[in-house]
Write a protein that holds these residues in place. Structure first.
Motif, PDB file in Angstrom:
ATOM      1  N   ASN A 180      -4.507  66.747  17.369  1.00 12.75           N
ATOM      2  CA  ASN A 180      -5.488  67.815  17.521  1.00 12.75           C
ATOM      3  C   ASN A 180      -5.185  68.650  18.758  1.00 12.75           C
ATOM      4  OD1 ASN A 180      -7.689  69.386  17.127  1.00 12.75           O
ATOM      5  ND2 ASN A 180      -9.189  67.755  17.306  1.00 12.75           N
ATOM      6  N   TYR A 181      -4.943  67.954  19.858  1.00 10.19           N
ATOM      7  CA  TYR A 181      -4.545  68.634  21.097  1.00 10.19           C
ATOM      8  C   TYR A 181      -3.876  67.595  21.978  1.00 10.19           C
ATOM      9  CZ  TYR A 181      -8.109  66.240  23.791  1.00 10.19           C
ATOM     10  OH  TYR A 181      -8.829  65.267  24.407  1.00 10.19           O
ATOM     11  N   VAL A 182      -3.173  68.065  22.989  1.00  8.21           N
ATOM     12  CA  VAL A 182      -2.568  67.135  23.941  1.00  8.21           C
ATOM     13  C   VAL A 182      -2.724  67.689  25.349  1.00  8.21           C
ATOM     14  CG1 VAL A 182      -0.283  68.147  23.512  1.00  8.21           C
ATOM     15  CG2 VAL A 182      -0.441  65.888  24.549  1.00  8.21           C
ATOM     16  N   VAL A 213      -5.986  62.377  17.540  1.00  2.00           N
ATOM     17  CA  VAL A 213      -5.511  62.719  16.196  1.00  2.00           C
ATOM     18  C   VAL A 213      -6.567  63.579  15.497  1.00  2.00           C
ATOM     19  CG1 VAL A 213      -4.030  60.697  15.934  1.00  2.00           C
ATOM     20  CG2 VAL A 213      -6.422  60.574  15.185  1.00  2.00           C
ATOM     21  N   LYS A 214      -6.126  64.232  14.415  1.00  2.00           N
ATOM     22  CA  LYS A 214      -7.055  65.067  13.640  1.00  2.00           C
ATOM     23  C   LYS A 214      -7.824  64.250  12.624  1.00  2.00           C
ATOM     24  CE  LYS A 214      -4.315  69.315  13.755  1.00  2.00           C
ATOM     25  NZ  LYS A 214      -3.348  70.107  12.999  1.00  2.00           N
ATOM     26  N   TYR A 215      -7.188  63.226  12.064  1.00  2.00           N
ATOM     27  CA  TYR A 215      -7.831  62.425  11.014  1.00  2.00           C
ATOM     28  C   TYR A 215      -7.376  60.964  11.158  1.00  2.00           C
ATOM     29  CZ  TYR A 215      -3.298  63.760   9.075  1.00  2.00           C
ATOM     30  OH  TYR A 215      -1.966  64.006   8.924  1.00  2.00           O
ATOM     31  N   PRO A 216      -8.191  60.034  10.638  1.00  2.00           N
ATOM     32  CA  PRO A 216      -7.818  58.622  10.777  1.00  2.00           C
ATOM     33  C   PRO A 216      -6.580  58.288   9.946  1.00  2.00           C
ATOM     34  CG  PRO A 216     -10.107  58.870  10.037  1.00  2.00           C
ATOM     35  CD  PRO A 216      -9.454  60.199   9.895  1.00  2.00           C
ATOM     36  N   ASP A 217      -5.811  57.320  10.410  1.00  2.00           N
ATOM     37  CA  ASP A 217      -4.637  56.874   9.663  1.00  2.00           C
ATOM     38  C   ASP A 217      -4.307  55.447  10.090  1.00  2.00           C
ATOM     39  OD1 ASP A 217      -2.600  56.980   7.856  1.00  2.00           O
ATOM     40  OD2 ASP A 217      -1.462  58.565   8.869  1.00  2.00           O
ATOM     41  N   ILE A 262       3.747  57.023  16.761  1.00  2.00           N
ATOM     42  CA  ILE A 262       3.582  58.165  17.660  1.00  2.00           C
ATOM     43  C   ILE A 262       4.974  58.558  18.124  1.00  2.00           C
ATOM     44  CG2 ILE A 262       2.667  58.897  19.900  1.00  2.00           C
ATOM     45  CD1 ILE A 262       0.541  56.631  19.526  1.00  2.00           C
ATOM     46  N   GLN A 263       5.323  59.813  17.955  1.00  2.00           N
ATOM     47  CA  GLN A 263       6.679  60.251  18.334  1.00  2.00           C
ATOM     48  C   GLN A 263       6.645  61.441  19.275  1.00  2.00           C
ATOM     49  OE1 GLN A 263       9.470  59.000  14.600  1.00  2.00           O
ATOM     50  NE2 GLN A 263       8.839  61.119  14.696  1.00  2.00           N
ATOM     51  N   VAL A 266      -5.262  54.701  14.013  1.00  2.00           N
ATOM     52  CA  VAL A 266      -5.670  55.838  14.854  1.00  2.00           C
ATOM     53  C   VAL A 266      -6.891  56.497  14.225  1.00  2.00           C
ATOM     54  CG1 VAL A 266      -3.427  56.356  15.905  1.00  2.00           C
ATOM     55  CG2 VAL A 266      -4.002  57.370  13.688  1.00  2.00           C
ATOM     56  N   ILE A 267      -7.772  57.004  15.083  1.00  2.00           N
ATOM     57  CA  ILE A 267      -8.996  57.643  14.609  1.00  2.00           C
ATOM     58  C   ILE A 267      -9.354  58.736  15.616  1.00  2.00           C
ATOM     59  CG2 ILE A 267     -10.424  55.863  15.744  1.00  2.00           C
ATOM     60  CD1 ILE A 267     -12.363  56.103  13.345  1.00  2.00           C
TER      61      ILE A 267
END
Lengths: 126, 432
Positions: free
Chosen positions: B344-346, B366-370, B375-376, B393-394
């Motif tokens: 989403n942003y960093v 993150v923008k959405y859960p997965d 993470i790269q 991630v959520i």
């Protein structure tokens, strides 16, 4: 052991980490076993939640002549979940006077549960 | 006009401002805190629930206890502060203008400024719910202040829109005060706050959580009489025929927070896509000597993380005054940090290339859960320079990465670094 004696007694959602495992307390004969946890902390959490769920109680108490009308308070130890309502009613009956310091015991040994309700902040006199 | 001078001015005396000011004072520089409320402590004072301090103090505290520990340090260190004082303008020359009842207009000349103004809640206007404008509509934090500090209950029966943490915590708080919370309604398919709040604040009290729904109408003219909720489709469009009426006398909105950056903008600092100031790895904005920390920079999940960030801002402001103040040291060569897939942003937004020996502290969402992701970090030529597995991630959990770019051998000629969170390929990388 027959298949029919196995049943899920309770489903506990683990809050130890964001994964949120669904842990099942399963009755097998006369035993309770836990299934679905993925780490040791999860098992410990499920056991605590199943046998003796407890929470820290946080609420407010009315204050006489304080800078603010309320003082935030907490139980100094976790309190049995099914005693929360009774404790809240007891706390609602209470009024204290300022000044108050963080950590001051405002209700001692509430309901005989061997824990105290303490102030969460300092509050000066008005 | 009364004039003051201070090495550093900290704007805001919440968790971020207090920790930043303490850090500056410990380095023996002068610091002045300016706060608009009548006491130090900020929003944590009204967050009377527990769950604070596990990282910072390794014990579980309530919000007021967490604040009190920092307030006590401020008092012990004799850090000066102005209460009931509203900062109305800051300039890039680092003059701070504030007003209060006793002194009128005040000017403070500073060498560095730390922005710690926090954020405010999104309101009904920000999410456009149709209907009349009856009494009984509050933001969750506003209701929290009424119940926990001022001693008023906003109503008897509630619907809470949005499953943010404050909303869920208020659901339990109001239940404990004898109110009825009929439902928490969430437009997303998942909860937007922390899992522990979903379990301990909603599920413990059988408060229904209705996902994929939103409030589409507010009923009542004088006082709210109820709301219509409707199921939403993929693009959050209302699904015809899904309407349900819920009777209630109060609607609480827990629909997000907006970093409060009017002062930042007026000073001429740039904002980035998350609504906070654009900062480098030192938390320095695009104006030399103006730093930002806490929720004004990015909305945090945990106050402990605010404290960590604020201490860094304090230390960096000190370093700025001791090494760069008054000198024109141009910082031109930078990596731009880019939000890649499912990011989403960093923060930081940029990294100075001349300081690569220092660790860089990345925070992002993150923008959405997965599940089962990696993470790269990639350079501008799409070379993977770092990767780390993560099970889950959520969006509600901020992700931190503490990395040394020299150690991970970033190409110094790259103009950018992209962070992405992608489904895991079966490659051999270390498990986190």
């Amino acid at each position: 052991m027959s298949e029919s004696s196995v049943s899920v007694v309770k489903v506990i959602r683990c809050i130890v980490c964001p994964t949120g495992c669904q842990i099942q307390a399963v009755s097998k004969g006369s035993d309770i076993v836990f299934e679905g946890y993925t780490c040791k902390r999860g098992l410990e959490y499920a056991e605590q939640e199943f046998y003796e769920p407890k929470r820290i109680l946080t609420t407010t108490i009315r204050v006489e002549s304080g800078l603010l009308p309320l003082i935030p308070v907490r139980s100094d130890k976790p309190i049995l979940k099914d005693k929360l309502d009774e404790a809240l009613i007891e706390i609602a009956k209470t009024q204290v006077s300022a000044p108050i310091e963080m950590g001051d015991i405002l209700i001692e040994n509430i309901l005989g549960l061997e824990l105290n309700i303490i102030a969460s902040r300092n509050l000066a006199k008005n | 006009m009364k004039k003051y001078k201070s090495d550093v001015v900290v704007i805001g005396a919440g968790a971020a401002g207090l920790a930043a000011a303490i850090e500056v004072k410990k380095a023996n520089l002068g610091v002045l805190i300016i706060e608009r409320d009548k006491e130090l402590g900020g929003i944590t004072l009204q967050c009377i629930h527990n769950g604070f301090g596990l990282k910072e103090f390794e014990e579980e505290l309530t919000g007021p206890e967490y604040a009190q520990r920092f307030i006590n340090q401020v008092l012990e260190l004799k850090i000066p502060f102005l209460l009931d004082s509203m900062v109305i303008e800051i300039t890039k020359e680092k003059f701070v203008y504030a007003v209060n009842r006793n002194e009128g207009l005040i000017e403070v000349e500073a060498k560095a400024i730390i922005l710690a103004m926090g954020c405010r809640e999104r309101t009904r206007g920000a999410i456009n719910i149709p209907g009349f404008r009856p009494a009984g509509i509050y933001t969750a934090g506003q209701a929290q202040r009424f119940v926990n500090i001022e001693g008023y209950l906003p109503g008897n029966t509630y619907v809470i829109l949005g499953s943010g943490d404050i909303g869920m915590i208020m659901a339990r708080r109001l239940t404990w005060e004898g109110c009825k919370v009929k439902a928490v309604v969430e437009i997303q398919p998942y909860v937007s706050g922390l899992l522990r709040n979903q379990v301990q604040c909603l599920e413990d009290y059988d408060i229904p959580l209705i996902t994929n729904y939103t409030v589409t109408k507010i009923h009542g003219r004088e006082r709210i009489k109820g709301v219509t909720i409707s199921k939403v489709g993929r693009n959050f469009d209302r699904i015809i025929g899904s309407d349900q009426f819920i009777e209630c006398d109060t609607l609480l909105l827990s629909v997000g927070l907006i970093p409060e950056n009017e002062l930042t903008l007026e000073a001429g600092a740039e904002l980035s896509q998350n609504g906070g100031p654009l900062v480098d790895e030192n938390l320095e904005t695009t104006i030399d000597g103006i730093f930002a920390c806490g929720n004004v920079l990015q909305v945090h999940d945990l106050v402990d993380m605010v404290t960590v960030e604020a201490k860094r801002a304090g230390k960096n402001a000190v370093e700025y005054i001791n090494t760069r103040y008054g000198k024109e040291l141009k910082k031109e060569k930078t990596f731009k940090c880019i939000s890649g897939e499912n990011v989403n942003y960093v923060k930081p937004d940029v990294i100075n290339k001349d300081e690569l020996s220092k660790n860089i502290y990345f925070t992002f969402r993150v923008k959405y859960p997965d599940r089962r992701v990696v993470i790269q970090l990639k350079d501008e030529n799409n070379n993977i320079i770092y990767s780390k597995k993560k099970i889950y991630v959520i969006p509600s959990e901020m992700i931190e990465l503490d990395l040394n770019l020299e150690e991970i051998k970033v190409n110094p000629d790259s103009k950018s670094i992209t962070i992405e969170v992608i489904p895991r390929l079966e490659v051999l990388i270390e498990e986190d």
